[in-house]
Design a protein around this motif. Sequence first.
Motif, PDB file in Angstrom:
ATOM      1  N   PRO A 253       0.810  -1.227   0.000  1.00  0.00           N
ATOM      2  CA  PRO A 253       0.000   0.000   0.000  1.00  0.00           C
ATOM      3  C   PRO A 253       0.843   1.278   0.000  1.00  0.00           C
ATOM      4  CG  PRO A 253       0.275  -0.747   2.236  1.00  0.00           C
ATOM      5  CD  PRO A 253       1.045  -1.723   1.373  1.00  0.00           C
ATOM      6  N   GLU A 254       0.246   2.326  -0.550  1.00  0.00           N
ATOM      7  CA  GLU A 254       0.742   3.673  -0.284  1.00  0.00           C
ATOM      8  C   GLU A 254       0.116   4.064   1.052  1.00  0.00           C
ATOM      9  OE1 GLU A 254       1.516   7.673   0.028  1.00  0.00           O
ATOM     10  OE2 GLU A 254      -0.558   7.075  -0.279  1.00  0.00           O
ATOM     11  N   TYR A 255       0.912   4.614   1.969  1.00  0.00           N
ATOM     12  CA  TYR A 255       0.482   4.813   3.355  1.00  0.00           C
ATOM     13  C   TYR A 255      -0.852   5.552   3.481  1.00  0.00           C
ATOM     14  CZ  TYR A 255       0.193   6.947   7.973  1.00  0.00           C
ATOM     15  OH  TYR A 255      -0.266   7.387   9.187  1.00  0.00           O
TER      16      TYR A 255
ATOM     17  N   ASP B 146       7.303  -5.095   7.350  1.00  0.00           N
ATOM     18  CA  ASP B 146       6.194  -4.374   6.717  1.00  0.00           C
ATOM     19  C   ASP B 146       6.754  -3.438   5.658  1.00  0.00           C
ATOM     20  OD1 ASP B 146       7.362  -3.250   9.069  1.00  0.00           O
ATOM     21  OD2 ASP B 146       5.728  -1.812   9.276  1.00  0.00           O
ATOM     22  N   ARG B 147       6.171  -3.515   4.457  1.00  0.00           N
ATOM     23  CA  ARG B 147       6.708  -2.800   3.305  1.00  0.00           C
ATOM     24  C   ARG B 147       5.600  -2.012   2.624  1.00  0.00           C
ATOM     25  NH1 ARG B 147      11.334  -2.845   0.650  1.00  0.00           N
ATOM     26  NH2 ARG B 147      11.375  -2.340  -1.578  1.00  0.00           N
ATOM     27  N   GLY B 148       5.924  -0.791   2.198  1.00  0.00           N
ATOM     28  CA  GLY B 148       4.941   0.022   1.492  1.00  0.00           C
ATOM     29  C   GLY B 148       5.595   1.254   0.917  1.00  0.00           C
ATOM     30  N   GLU B 154       9.331   3.624  -2.002  1.00  0.00           N
ATOM     31  CA  GLU B 154       9.046   2.262  -1.542  1.00  0.00           C
ATOM     32  C   GLU B 154      10.075   1.885  -0.482  1.00  0.00           C
ATOM     33  OE1 GLU B 154       8.108  -0.672  -4.567  1.00  0.00           O
ATOM     34  OE2 GLU B 154       8.763  -2.294  -3.231  1.00  0.00           O
ATOM     35  N   GLN B 155       9.619   1.294   0.610  1.00  0.00           N
ATOM     36  CA  GLN B 155      10.506   1.072   1.747  1.00  0.00           C
ATOM     37  C   GLN B 155       9.992  -0.014   2.671  1.00  0.00           C
ATOM     38  OE1 GLN B 155       9.737   4.607   4.674  1.00  0.00           O
ATOM     39  NE2 GLN B 155       8.990   5.267   2.671  1.00  0.00           N
ATOM     40  N   ASP B 156      10.943  -0.704   3.323  1.00  0.00           N
ATOM     41  CA  ASP B 156      10.605  -1.457   4.525  1.00  0.00           C
ATOM     42  C   ASP B 156      10.543  -0.441   5.660  1.00  0.00           C
ATOM     43  OD1 ASP B 156      10.772  -3.956   3.222  1.00  0.00           O
ATOM     44  OD2 ASP B 156      12.940  -4.020   3.535  1.00  0.00           O
ATOM     45  N   TYR B 157       9.647  -0.630   6.609  1.00  0.00           N
ATOM     46  CA  TYR B 157       9.615   0.291   7.732  1.00  0.00           C
ATOM     47  C   TYR B 157      10.910   0.126   8.521  1.00  0.00           C
ATOM     48  CZ  TYR B 157       8.226   3.065  11.659  1.00  0.00           C
ATOM     49  OH  TYR B 157       8.195   4.046  12.614  1.00  0.00           O
ATOM     50  N   ALA B 158      11.609   1.233   8.780  1.00  0.00           N
ATOM     51  CA  ALA B 158      12.912   1.166   9.454  1.00  0.00           C
ATOM     52  C   ALA B 158      13.155   2.436  10.252  1.00  0.00           C
ATOM     53  CB  ALA B 158      14.032   0.973   8.426  1.00  0.00           C
ATOM     54  N   ARG B 159      13.695   2.263  11.457  1.00  0.00           N
ATOM     55  CA  ARG B 159      14.024   3.367  12.351  1.00  0.00           C
ATOM     56  C   ARG B 159      15.323   3.032  13.074  1.00  0.00           C
ATOM     57  NH1 ARG B 159      11.864   8.288  13.517  1.00  0.00           N
ATOM     58  NH2 ARG B 159      12.585   7.810  15.610  1.00  0.00           N
ATOM     59  N   SER B 160      16.073   4.056  13.463  1.00  0.00           N
ATOM     60  CA  SER B 160      17.319   3.817  14.199  1.00  0.00           C
ATOM     61  C   SER B 160      17.291   4.456  15.580  1.00  0.00           C
ATOM     62  CB  SER B 160      18.509   4.364  13.414  1.00  0.00           C
ATOM     63  OG  SER B 160      18.539   5.781  13.479  1.00  0.00           O
ATOM     64  N   LEU B 161      18.224   4.004  16.410  1.00  0.00           N
ATOM     65  CA  LEU B 161      18.494   4.614  17.720  1.00  0.00           C
ATOM     66  C   LEU B 161      19.997   4.773  17.854  1.00  0.00           C
ATOM     67  CD1 LEU B 161      16.291   2.499  20.188  1.00  0.00           C
ATOM     68  CD2 LEU B 161      16.005   4.943  19.691  1.00  0.00           C
ATOM     69  N   THR B 162      20.437   5.783  18.589  1.00  0.00           N
ATOM     70  CA  THR B 162      21.862   5.868  18.915  1.00  0.00           C
ATOM     71  C   THR B 162      22.221   4.662  19.773  1.00  0.00           C
ATOM     72  OG1 THR B 162      21.488   7.047  20.977  1.00  0.00           O
ATOM     73  CG2 THR B 162      21.764   8.404  18.977  1.00  0.00           C
ATOM     74  N   LEU B 163      23.508   4.297  19.774  1.00  0.00           N
ATOM     75  CA  LEU B 163      23.926   3.148  20.595  1.00  0.00           C
ATOM     76  C   LEU B 163      23.629   3.373  22.066  1.00  0.00           C
ATOM     77  CD1 LEU B 163      27.261   1.613  19.306  1.00  0.00           C
ATOM     78  CD2 LEU B 163      24.921   0.711  19.228  1.00  0.00           C
ATOM     79  N   ALA B 164      23.792   4.624  22.526  1.00  0.00           N
ATOM     80  CA  ALA B 164      23.537   4.921  23.943  1.00  0.00           C
ATOM     81  C   ALA B 164      22.090   4.591  24.304  1.00  0.00           C
ATOM     82  CB  ALA B 164      23.840   6.387  24.240  1.00  0.00           C
ATOM     83  N   GLU B 165      21.154   4.951  23.423  1.00  0.00           N
ATOM     84  CA  GLU B 165      19.738   4.641  23.686  1.00  0.00           C
ATOM     85  C   GLU B 165      19.452   3.154  23.497  1.00  0.00           C
ATOM     86  OE1 GLU B 165      17.443   6.456  24.953  1.00  0.00           O
ATOM     87  OE2 GLU B 165      18.218   8.502  24.756  1.00  0.00           O
TER      88      GLU B 165
END
Lengths: 359, 359
Positions: A253-255, B146-148, B154-165
């Motif tokens: 899907p498109e979000y 999850d991809r959309g 077009e992307q897989d859902y992805a997020r980062s955190l600093t190593l400290a967090e």
Amino acid sequence: MDTQTKAPHVANEFSIDELGLASRNHAMPLEALCYSCTPVGLHYLLIHYDIPQVDATTWRLTVNGAVAHELTLSLDELRALPSVTQQVTLECAGNGRGLLSPHVVSQPWLGEAVGTAEWTGAPLSAVLAQAGIDATAVEALFTGLDRGIDGGEEQDYARSLTLAEATRDEVLLAYAMDGAPLLPQHGFPVRLIVPGWYGMTHVKWLSSVTLLTEPFQGYQQSHAYRVRATSEDAGTPVTRMKPRALMIPPGIPEYQTRIRHLRAGSCTLRGQAWSGWGAITRVEVSDDAGQTWHDASLGDAASAYAWRPWSFAWDAASGAHELCCRATDSAGNVQPLQAAWNTGGYENNSVQRVRVVVA
Amino acid sequence: MDTQTKAPHVANEFSIDELGLASRNHAMPLEALCYSCTPVGLHYLLIHYDIPQVDATTWRLTVNGAVAHELTLSLDELRALPSVTQQVTLECAGNGRGLLSPHVVSQPWLGEAVGTAEWTGAPLSAVLAQAGIDATAVEALFTGLDRGIDGGEEQDYARSLTLAEATRDEVLLAYAMDGAPLLPQHGFPVRLIVPGWYGMTHVKWLSSVTLLTEPFQGYQQSHAYRVRATSEDAGTPVTRMKPRALMIPPGIPEYQTRIRHLRAGSCTLRGQAWSGWGAITRVEVSDDAGQTWHDASLGDAASAYAWRPWSFAWDAASGAHELCCRATDSAGNVQPLQAAWNTGGYENNSVQRVRVVVA
């Protein structure tokens, strides 16, 4: 052709009150059609007032009115009776209301107000037999513990059934859903289950069953849940679910728009179909907005009251498409391209439309 | 004074695309604030794309990037590690977006996008220690199944955190919610839990943890989930939950407007309050739309990461009232009457307003 820039199918805008209802009363995400039994928490919910917090140890079900012996049953007493477990598809009578034009203000369902669960309970007929149905009784009235104001009238949620419907074998006083006690939002500790009927009939947080000698005239029976062409029309009562097929939207899907994107080639479309008027006998699929139709393959339903799976091998050609599906039941009812409008926005079983872009 | 005929607080109208998101991504009905741990199915949900259907037997978590030893963990291997169970309150970063003016188009939350559950999992720090963190690593990237398409990408859902967090003790690779395997919609089989942070961080359907030597620049990190005054503004990242108090609306509701009706006299107002920046130290209540405030009594939170219950003995006088509540945390943050607007509609922790009519 770029469907991203096409006008939406429906130009309806929704008020913050309608959005508030939609935030509480959630639909089933259509990808959950892949499950024969809807995972807990994805089953649709329509709660008129607030979810009551009920103490199962003090809760009692009263069976009264035109009966030989008034009964007061605890949860343990109800659970001690012979039980039936059956998979049942439930759908809200207002499903599809948000797609209607002219706009009808109430819970604005877009077609996804459905779910299937395995319900366990005591047959109502056995409990009524224990109470002894008086010869003067014509209806059973079911009253819940949920209380609020609707149509300017303060009320406990209450609905009735004729005795002929209420005493059918499959009608249950259900205390378990998918093998576990009911969740608060599904009617803990006990709700009525009336397979084949729209959701308003399956009274949650049940507190009493009262046998009446005259038909019930309460708000949810005589005003709400009637199909009326105009507000002056007495209308006809909403009862059993009309046939409907839904598909899992293919691709990704498109979000925001939920427009689907997929690659050209073979693509198996899958979904479920159901009707309260008979078994599903046919599901058809269209990839040209309902101009031409092709038969889908039917799988086996888990029970006579549960949706029936279907699949269709679609050769997805590049371009924009509007996919549709429609169901036919054994009573000969066929889903319409556009269902008739009514003042309450009930029973809108117009065919589902899924916008896809194939690259 | 008749609140039935008062103009609504917000004149916003919502498109069918926004309604479609609201139908999928449901809020928590506010009466569920009575539960310390939110019943299954009432916890809020925000799902960007579709809910993946994951086979736990073939699912693997890959830990790679700037590590000494790349790991591939099965669910059984993850479950065999020492585990932590903790009660955590989760809230969507867009909570309250639908109340903003000017209107911001995305999931239109009205303030109820919250829930509390007991999460069980392996501390992420233990898994990273097993992989061996390379000295060049600066961030951990979490990618879901999850991809959309979002923002045209077009992307897989992805997020980062600093190593400290990422290496804080309370950060979990969670495989159980309320003592049961995760439900599909909550990230089955494994999701990230980062107590104190808004929901976008708790990546669901986790497939990989990748240690990066440069900060992640993906869409959900560098474009979405940033607080920007204007679209030209680089903005600041959305991180921890701002303080918020919510109350259980007292009395009974009118079905469509949800305006509350109750009898004059003593009425105990109850609710929950939370903050990702420190413990809740104060909750105040107003019955005059925020002009005057009174201290509520605070109960004990179930954990350092769970909401804190509060109550207030209100003497409900006849007439129409607008009830409000506001929270203060140990870092000195106080909920504003009106939070600052931003282009993404994030972090709108303006005080809750509940319309009541006392008769």
